[in-house]
Design a protein around this motif. Structure first.
Motif, mmCIF file in Angstrom:
data_model
loop_
_atom_site.group_PDB
_atom_site.id
_atom_site.type_symbol
_atom_site.label_atom_id
_atom_site.label_comp_id
_atom_site.label_asym_id
_atom_site.label_seq_id
_atom_site.Cartn_x
_atom_site.Cartn_y
_atom_site.Cartn_z
ATOM 1 N N GLY A 54 26.155 5.855 13.537
ATOM 2 C CA GLY A 54 26.761 5.182 12.392
ATOM 3 C C GLY A 54 25.750 5.004 11.269
ATOM 4 N N THR A 55 24.514 4.749 11.642
ATOM 5 C CA THR A 55 23.448 4.612 10.649
ATOM 6 C C THR A 55 23.289 5.909 9.864
ATOM 7 O OG1 THR A 55 22.335 3.121 12.208
ATOM 8 C CG2 THR A 55 21.019 3.922 10.356
ATOM 9 N N LEU A 58 26.117 6.278 7.332
ATOM 10 C CA LEU A 58 25.908 5.464 6.128
ATOM 11 C C LEU A 58 24.851 6.097 5.222
ATOM 12 C CD1 LEU A 58 25.857 1.978 7.903
ATOM 13 C CD2 LEU A 58 27.575 2.709 6.230
ATOM 14 N N PHE A 80 25.389 -6.093 10.565
ATOM 15 C CA PHE A 80 24.277 -5.536 11.319
ATOM 16 C C PHE A 80 23.278 -4.942 10.314
ATOM 17 C CE2 PHE A 80 22.722 -1.823 13.976
ATOM 18 C CZ PHE A 80 21.844 -2.594 14.716
ATOM 19 N N ALA A 82 21.710 -2.296 9.974
ATOM 20 C CA ALA A 82 21.806 -0.880 9.579
ATOM 21 C C ALA A 82 22.537 -0.702 8.254
ATOM 22 C CB ALA A 82 22.513 -0.073 10.672
ATOM 23 N N THR A 83 23.459 -1.614 7.944
ATOM 24 C CA THR A 83 24.205 -1.516 6.687
ATOM 25 C C THR A 83 23.233 -1.496 5.506
ATOM 26 O OG1 THR A 83 25.959 -2.833 7.711
ATOM 27 C CG2 THR A 83 26.060 -2.561 5.326
ATOM 28 N N VAL A 125 31.810 -4.056 4.338
ATOM 29 C CA VAL A 125 31.738 -3.923 5.805
ATOM 30 C C VAL A 125 32.999 -4.558 6.386
ATOM 31 C CG1 VAL A 125 30.392 -4.478 7.878
ATOM 32 C CG2 VAL A 125 29.223 -4.195 5.667
ATOM 33 N N ASP A 151 31.602 0.602 5.354
ATOM 34 C CA ASP A 151 31.010 0.508 6.679
ATOM 35 C C ASP A 151 32.128 0.089 7.630
ATOM 36 O OD1 ASP A 151 29.811 -0.168 9.053
ATOM 37 O OD2 ASP A 151 28.009 -1.000 8.125
ATOM 38 N N CYS A 153 32.059 0.800 10.870
ATOM 39 C CA CYS A 153 31.464 1.004 12.198
ATOM 40 C C CYS A 153 32.085 0.117 13.272
ATOM 41 C CB CYS A 153 29.961 0.789 12.137
ATOM 42 S SG CYS A 153 29.115 2.120 11.259
ATOM 43 N N GLN A 154 32.721 -0.995 12.852
ATOM 44 C CA GLN A 154 33.354 -1.897 13.827
ATOM 45 C C GLN A 154 34.878 -1.840 13.742
ATOM 46 O OE1 GLN A 154 31.688 -5.872 13.385
ATOM 47 N NE2 GLN A 154 29.606 -5.146 13.774
ATOM 48 N N TYR A 176 28.684 4.176 18.899
ATOM 49 C CA TYR A 176 27.672 3.600 19.787
ATOM 50 C C TYR A 176 28.369 2.937 20.982
ATOM 51 C CZ TYR A 176 23.933 0.583 21.433
ATOM 52 O OH TYR A 176 23.018 -0.055 22.226
ATOM 53 N N LYS A 179 30.948 -0.010 20.759
ATOM 54 C CA LYS A 179 32.028 -0.032 19.758
ATOM 55 C C LYS A 179 33.408 0.136 20.413
ATOM 56 C CE LYS A 179 28.732 0.080 16.571
ATOM 57 N NZ LYS A 179 28.216 -1.057 15.851
ATOM 58 N N GLY A 186 26.754 8.185 18.237
ATOM 59 C CA GLY A 186 27.573 9.101 17.442
ATOM 60 C C GLY A 186 28.079 8.412 16.201
ATOM 61 N N TYR A 307 26.073 -12.738 13.299
ATOM 62 C CA TYR A 307 24.677 -12.470 13.515
ATOM 63 C C TYR A 307 23.920 -13.759 13.256
ATOM 64 C CZ TYR A 307 26.295 -7.734 13.671
ATOM 65 O OH TYR A 307 26.987 -6.604 14.036
HETATM 66 C C1 LIG Z 1 27.003 -0.436 14.884
HETATM 67 C C2 LIG Z 1 26.958 -0.661 13.440
HETATM 68 C C3 LIG Z 1 26.229 0.176 12.582
HETATM 69 C C4 LIG Z 1 25.305 1.254 13.056
HETATM 70 O O1 LIG Z 1 25.849 2.169 13.930
HETATM 71 P P1 LIG Z 1 24.887 2.957 14.945
HETATM 72 O O2 LIG Z 1 25.780 3.984 15.549
HETATM 73 O O3 LIG Z 1 24.366 1.965 15.927
HETATM 74 O O4 LIG Z 1 23.787 3.571 14.148
HETATM 75 C C5 LIG Z 1 26.304 -0.063 11.216
HETATM 76 N N1 LIG Z 1 27.044 -1.068 10.717
HETATM 77 C C6 LIG Z 1 27.735 -1.907 11.516
HETATM 78 C C7 LIG Z 1 28.550 -2.992 10.893
HETATM 79 C C8 LIG Z 1 27.704 -1.748 12.904
HETATM 80 O O5 LIG Z 1 28.390 -2.588 13.684
#
Ligand SMILES: *Cc1c(COP(=O)(O)O)cnc(C)c1O
Length: 362
Positions: A54-55, A58, A80, A82-83, A125, A151, A153-154, A176, A179, A186, A307
């Motif tokens: 996911g990183t 982005l 998270f 990574a955003t 997000v 984002d 990712c969730q 990940y 998720k 992935g 978080y």
């Molecule tokens: C998990 C997540 C990411 C990053 O995804 P990865 O696959 O772990 O790199 C980014 N943003 C949010 C909100 C996440 O929950």
């Protein structure tokens, strides 16, 4: 122990992986293509580009939109790491807008207050699986000519007023292991824009347009066919996973009726997919949030805090001048507590959680 997240892997995924291993075609082959097509169908976009996290999704989405040095990207501090890190990777600056108290998502008013001459994009997000107010965000983006990079990712399968997240702007997903659907590691980028899709495909594979012709500074962000094969099976199961998460969430919200606990609210027009079921624990709860988390963990319930420190307060960010005050994010980081609602959580598990929380707060 009832973990906060647990990948639901069955025989079908195991068979899919062994088939790939026997095929000898391990990376960015037919399975990856098939997974991309199936994922684009889910989200309702023309294109999907698979990557290895996911990183990476982005990072590449920002680069594909031409974001880099000197640019600013408005995003949520309540996410998270990574955003915001993906913005730093490009040389651009993340600018944090505060969140809404009811949804934990970035507020449209907050975004408006942060737009300046260097702003190039908004990165909302869809936190915990609840879509942001994409109507307002797309309107702001249109008025100010900003790219939107979601984002998501969730939030696989979550929708806002009938449209899937990841279909409003350029969508970024993670598969990940924790998720709502998993491939181990992935990620995926979704878009209707052919130019963005083409650029993303180059950037994930060393900047190659064709073999050994490098047009851009690219990366090795390729997905394996092993991951894609798992993803194809998981994608089929996603609707069932979501349904189970929603049932579990609704059950908890129906039972957790005690002072000091605020159950999650679902904004109107939103389909929330409950990647996390997050309550707010306020002063009226006798033992307080941190003690309640400890109590739950002692009893084998994997409650977690997502978080505990907003991104602008992280050492990496506060050192470099991102640390101005964002009161809602700061307050909520002291109140949030997530309880397990993944598909393997049973009714008995939920009843047990309710008992522990009610007893502790009263
Ligand atoms: C998990 C997540 C990411 C990053 O995804 P990865 O696959 O772990 O790199 C980014 N943003 C949010 C909100 C996440 O929950």
């Amino acid at each position: 122990m009832i973990p906060i997240a647990q990948p639901a892997i069955g025989e079908e995924e195991i068979r899919a992986v062994t088939d790939v291993l026997r095929s000898g075609n391990l990376v960015q082959g037919d399975k990856v293509k098939e997974f991309e097509q199936a994922f684009a169908r889910l989200v309702g976009t023309k294109y999907a580009v698979a990557v290895n996290s996911g990183t990476a999704a982005l990072h590449i989405a920002l680069l594909a939109h031409g974001i880099g040095n000197g640019d600013e990207v408005i995003t949520s501090p309540f996410s998270f790491i990574a955003t915001a890190n993906s913005v730093l990777f490009t040389g651009a600056k993340p600018v944090f807008a505060d969140i809404e108290e009811e949804t934990f998502n970035i507020s449209a008013g907050g975004i408006l207050g942060r737009i300046g001459p260097e702003t190039k994009a908004i990165m909302p997000v869809h936190l915990y699986g609840q879509p942001c107010d994409m109507e307002k965000i797309m309107e702001i983006a249109g008025e100010h000519n900003l790219a939107v990079i979601e984002d998501a990712c969730q939030a696989h399968g979550a929708s806002f007023k009938g449209s899937m997240v990841g279909s409003f702007g350029t969508g970024c997903f993670s598969f990940y292991a924790t998720k709502n659907m998993v491939t181990g590691e992935g990620g995926m980028i979704t878009t209707d824009n052919e130019e963005i899709a083409d650029k993303a495909r180059m950037l994930r594979n060393q900047g190659q347009k064709e073999r050994y012709l490098h047009k851009l500074l690219g990366y090795n962000y390729r997905m394996t066919d092993i991951a894609a094969a798992i993803g194809l099976v998981q994608l089929k199961k996603l609707p069932e996973f979501i349904k189970k998460r929603q049932e579990n969430a609704n059950y908890l919200s129906g039972k957790l009726k005690v002072d000091g606990i605020t159950t999650p609210s679902v904004a109107s027009g939103c389909e929330h997919v409950f990647h996390l079921y997050t309550v707010r624990v306020t002063d009226e709860c006798r033992i307080g949030r941190d003690e309640l988390a400890r109590r739950l963990n002692e009893k084998g319930i994997g409650a977690g805090i997502y978080y505990p420190l907003p991104i602008h307060k992280q050492p990496l960010y506060s050192r470099t001048g991102f640390g101005d005050s964002l009161p809602v994010s700061e307050k909520l980081s002291g109140e949030v507590l997530s309880l397990p609602v993944h598909p393997q959580v049973s009714r008995g598990d939920l009843d047990f959680m309710v008992d522990v929380v009610m007893e502790a707060c009263r």
